[in-house]
Design an enzyme around this catalytic site. Sequence first.
Site, PDB file in Angstrom:
ATOM      1  N   HIS A  56      36.742  43.118  36.484  1.00  0.00           N
ATOM      2  CA  HIS A  56      37.589  41.987  36.833  1.00  0.00           C
ATOM      3  C   HIS A  56      38.570  42.410  37.929  1.00  0.00           C
ATOM      4  CE1 HIS A  56      39.974  44.072  33.690  1.00  0.00           C
ATOM      5  NE2 HIS A  56      40.985  43.757  34.483  1.00  0.00           N
ATOM      6  N   ALA A  57      39.305  41.429  38.417  1.00  0.00           N
ATOM      7  CA  ALA A  57      40.378  41.665  39.390  1.00  0.00           C
ATOM      8  C   ALA A  57      41.612  40.919  38.901  1.00  0.00           C
ATOM      9  CB  ALA A  57      39.976  41.173  40.781  1.00  0.00           C
TER      10      ALA A  57
END
Length: 142
Positions: A56-57
Amino acid sequence: MKESSVYDCTIIELDKHHSDRKGNITVVENYDTIPFEVKRTYYLYDIPGGESRGGHAHKELSQLIVSASGSFTVALDDGNVKRVFVLNRPYQGLYVVPGIWRTLDDFSSGAVCLVLASHEYDEQDYIRDYNEFIIYKENGSK
């Protein structure tokens, strides 16, 4: 938010104080050792062999990722460039800026991943789909 790159992410050497009789201590201090205030701390452990974490970011959150014990790799991706870091020293941390996709892999047996975060948990700050991340980056991270 400033357009971020994997080149904005770096290994930070943390102070290590050593005593032959008593072992080592490493200290992390807000805005001194790291360029943000820690508002959340968590750690990952007992990761089964072959498993990945992350994927994820974050839009706003900065992190310092530390291998408190053992080793693992952190793959960073800004949508154009990828970099891989091996973390295996408890006196080093990987500073990850917002807007970078991260995946943690290759955990050794007994590895402990300590994460210091600049924000409290907020699901709205996460980008969990890689294609959405690419669109987010192409739109100037807005």
